[in-house]
Design an enzyme around this catalytic site. Structure first.
Site, PDB file in Angstrom:
ATOM      1  N   GLY A  62      -4.454  -1.632 -12.007  1.00  0.00           N
ATOM      2  CA  GLY A  62      -4.719  -3.048 -12.117  1.00  0.00           C
ATOM      3  C   GLY A  62      -6.081  -3.445 -11.617  1.00  0.00           C
ATOM      4  N   LYS A  67      -3.758  -8.349  -6.440  1.00  0.00           N
ATOM      5  CA  LYS A  67      -3.775  -7.143  -7.264  1.00  0.00           C
ATOM      6  C   LYS A  67      -2.953  -7.461  -8.502  1.00  0.00           C
ATOM      7  CE  LYS A  67      -4.510  -3.008  -6.310  1.00  0.00           C
ATOM      8  NZ  LYS A  67      -5.587  -2.021  -6.520  1.00  0.00           N
ATOM      9  N   VAL A 117      -8.355  -6.135  -8.929  1.00  0.00           N
ATOM     10  CA  VAL A 117      -8.297  -6.888  -7.686  1.00  0.00           C
ATOM     11  C   VAL A 117      -9.181  -8.119  -7.827  1.00  0.00           C
ATOM     12  CG1 VAL A 117      -8.664  -6.868  -5.196  1.00  0.00           C
ATOM     13  CG2 VAL A 117      -7.910  -4.785  -6.364  1.00  0.00           C
ATOM     14  N   GLY A 167     -12.710  -5.745  -8.130  1.00  0.00           N
ATOM     15  CA  GLY A 167     -12.754  -4.364  -8.600  1.00  0.00           C
ATOM     16  C   GLY A 167     -11.562  -4.072  -9.477  1.00  0.00           C
ATOM     17  N   GLY A 188      -8.787  -0.590 -10.893  1.00  0.00           N
ATOM     18  CA  GLY A 188      -8.315   0.777 -10.674  1.00  0.00           C
ATOM     19  C   GLY A 188      -7.363   1.170 -11.769  1.00  0.00           C
ATOM     20  N   ASP A 236      -1.055   7.210  -1.799  1.00  0.00           N
ATOM     21  CA  ASP A 236      -2.409   7.217  -2.375  1.00  0.00           C
ATOM     22  C   ASP A 236      -3.447   6.878  -1.302  1.00  0.00           C
ATOM     23  OD1 ASP A 236      -4.280   7.602  -4.361  1.00  0.00           O
ATOM     24  OD2 ASP A 236      -4.094   5.587  -5.200  1.00  0.00           O
TER      25      ASP A 236
END
Length: 659
Positions: free
Chosen positions: A26, A43, A28, A21, A23, A138
């Protein structure tokens, strides 16, 4: 643009397997470790982060902190790779998906019992991180992973991830007075003040709990990021149909004032206590949004620069109160990392009302007096500048670096061990002091003394905000300990073989690492000197001040009769016969002092030390003299004092006693 390719090497120890994935900061990936073939997660930070030399330096400096952040509920950081323009954090791979996946699988809300239990484990992870001076910043369902798929879940499967990302990248953003987080989950103080700490994590986890229960976040709805974020500041969360006890807890977690929120550890305990009462309850139906949000009485302002001018204009132009508000939408899950430019704020010019007469102000008597005063002040400033110039005084050192220090005291006779860690955050201008109290063989409780000194001996004692226990200034007239900057920390319960923590925010700014180390050591040494002061009498702070326990009996005992045994506390000032710790046979409840150092009568046992002349009942608390003996002793074990023995005494018959 992908930051890596399948099969590409990552440093000398890993190889990219597949992209999982992406974000705001960065991507993953799964990676394979060359050494043993293990599958891990990486990451990979975006190039704009890798191009920042200060961030790379911090990245390397934070490595030891992040590698040491070990807890069953935290995704463990295994390694960090700095390779040319590429920065990557290597973590354990958690294959069960995220809580976001679980919400989608359940098509909305979770069963209330599951929601509370899962969130309690999130709070466990936060408590462990906060104790080490690390804040997440977060928290959201996307960053809460599961060791097994949701359908196969079990207790202890929760893993909170991305602690390292928030701490490393967040510092870069904060250096420009910026924000990092996800608008749906941002604490109000981040929007109104531009900064957040552990209470902000608690708030975000409260939003997460609300979402797990209701299927949506409390302030989700139409509008820009700013529209959603500002509701955290200006609106109250809509009530959802849960029990009053659960809603009261949500209300505390979502309090606008950070000081009104519980700690992560307290929140975990409360949720676990409430969860069994929700067994069998069905998930809540997805509710309609209210016609409008209830405003808080005094909404805070918003930090300028937190959002773009276009977003602010769109928010100002949008109708805020007219018409029906549609159903709240899905919770946004995109993290934003947004620097905020510093703006020079100039005070408005004073406007003087017009004079009634026509004489110019500069010719008035008042103007002449002010001018004369200004000349004198200017002269004084010139003299002061000369005196305080670098030739006369060294310039203060910059205090912009995050500092951390740790210190552990030797164990006390009661089995208490005190560990202290201090973290200085330049973004807040505060030192966060974490004190960990650990017990050995017996549970400990009661008041504890903690000295929180000033940075310099000439400074006043700092103001301290405590979390995790109630605390007040030590009062020498009550405790007998006349100690400067002393605090009485109350309400602690330290389990046998376990520990408990309290934290304190101290408005101090040490100049460098040496200064922080010296400050932490000064507090430890001042506390030790106070509890070992031989001139102090009284029973205050027994868990820290108790040096030993003496076992006293009468010099002669008549058989058959109960043996009177008195446990005498021994302080640095000597044995305290006026305030016995315990008397057997007991009548009534044990003293608070006894409870504090042992946990109660279950930690007390007597035993025969004279070859069967004494009989001890099944509870181990009452001793009876049965046989004549010219010289006898009794042994005792109380709390952490396990090898106590009385002076010799004799046992005689009643006839011999009369004669």
């Amino acid at each position: 643009m992908q930051l890596a390719q399948t099969g590409e090497a990552l440093g000398a120890s890993y190889r990219f397997s597949g992209r999982v994935g992406s974000g705001a900061v960065g991507e993953v990936w799964t990676v394979t470790a060359a050494a043993d073939g293990r599958t891990l997660a990486a990451k990979v930070l975006r190039p704009e982060h890798a191009d920042d030399p200060s961030l790379v330096e911090r990245f390397v400096r934070e490595r030891s902190v992040l590698l040491a952040l070990q807890d069953p509920q935290i995704v463990m950081v295994r390694d960090m790779v700095v390779e040319g323009p590429r920065l990557a954090i290597i973590m354990d791979y958690v294959p069960g998906g995220s809580l976001r996946d679980a919400l989608q699988q359940e098509a909305g809300a979770l069963r209330p019992e599951d929601a509370l239990n899962v969130t309690a484990e999130v709070f466990d992870a936060l408590a462990a991180a906060h104790a080490r001076g690390v804040t997440h910043r977060d928290i959201k369902p996307d960053n809460v992973l599961l060791a097994r798929p949701w359908s196969e879940r079990g207790q202890g499967d929760v893993r909170v991830s991305d602690f390292g990302i928030a701490d490393v990248v967040g510092e870069r953003v904060r250096q420009t007075t910026g924000l990092i987080g996800t608008p749906q989950y941002m604490p109000p103080e981040l929007i109104s003040q531009g900064r957040s700490g552990p209470p902000g994590d608690v708030y975000s986890a409260g939003v997460l709990l609300y979402e797990l229960l209701a299927g949506r976040t409390p302030f989700a709805g139409p509008g820009t990021d700013f529209s959603v974020a500002y509701r955290h500041v200006s609106a109250q969360p809509p009530r959802i149909p849960v029990t009053d006890a659960v809603w009261n807890m949500l209300d505390r977690l979502l309090a606008k004032d950070p000081d009104q929120r519980p700690t992560a550890r307290e929140a975990a305990s409360t949720l676990r206590r409430l969860a069994p009462g929700l067994a069998g309850a069905a998930p809540l139906a997805r509710a309609e949004a209210p016609a409008d949000f209830d405003d808080v009485e005094r909404p805070a302002t918003v930090v300028r620069g937190a959002f773009t001018a276009a977003e602010l204009d769109a928010f100002a132009a949008a109708p805020q109160d007219d018409g029906e508000v549609p159903e709240l939408g899905e919770a946004g899950s995109a993290t934003i990392a947004r620097p905020m430019p510093r703006r020079e704020v100039r005070p408005p010019k004073a406007v003087r009302p017009p004079e009634e007469d026509t004489v110019p102000f500069w010719r008035t008597r008042k103007a002449l007096l002010l001018a004369g005063t200004a000349v004198l002040l200017l002269a004084a400033m010139v003299v002061g500048f000369i005196v305080l110039s670098p030739a006369h005084q060294a310039a203060p050192q910059a205090r912009g670096e995050r500092l951390a220090a740790q210190l552990q005291d030797t164990a006390l006779p009661t089995g208490l061990t005190v560990s202290r860690s201090a973290t200085y955050e330049p973004s807040t201008g505060e030192v966060r002091l974490t004190v960990t109290y650990a017990a050995q063989k017996a549970p400990l409780s009661g008041d504890l003394l903690e000295v929180v000194p000033a940075l310099a001996e000439t400074d006043a004692c700092p103001a301290v905000t405590w979390d995790g226990a109630s605390a007040g200034r030590n009062q020498a007239s009550i405790t007998g300990l006349d100690i400067e900057c002393g605090w009485k920390v109350s309400g602690l319960a330290i389990p046998a073989g376990g520990s408990t923590q309290v934290t304190a925010k101290v408005p101090l700014a040490p100049a460098d690492q040496q200064g922080l180390d010296a400050w932490l050591r000064a507090g430890s040494e001042a506390t030790r000197r106070a509890i070992q002061d031989p001139t102090v009498n009284g029973t205050a702070y027994p868990v820290q001040r108790l040096q030993n326990v003496e076992v006293r009996t009468p010099a002669r005992v008549v058989t058959p009769s109960p043996l009177t045994i008195t446990l005498i506390p021994v302080w640095a000032s000597g044995a305290d016969e006026l305030n016995p710790l315990y008397v057997s046979p007991a009548s009534g409840k044990p003293s608070q002092m006894f409870e504090a150092v042992s946990g109660g009568e279950k930690a007390l046992r007597f035993s025969d030390a004279c070859g069967g002349a004494l009989a001890v009942d099944s509870s181990g608390l009452t001793v009876t003299a049965l046989q004549i003996s010219p010289q006898c002793t009794v042994r005792a074990s109380v709390g952490n004092f396990t090898d106590l023995q009385s002076p010799p005494f004799s046992i005689t018959s009643r006839e011999n006693s009369v004669g």
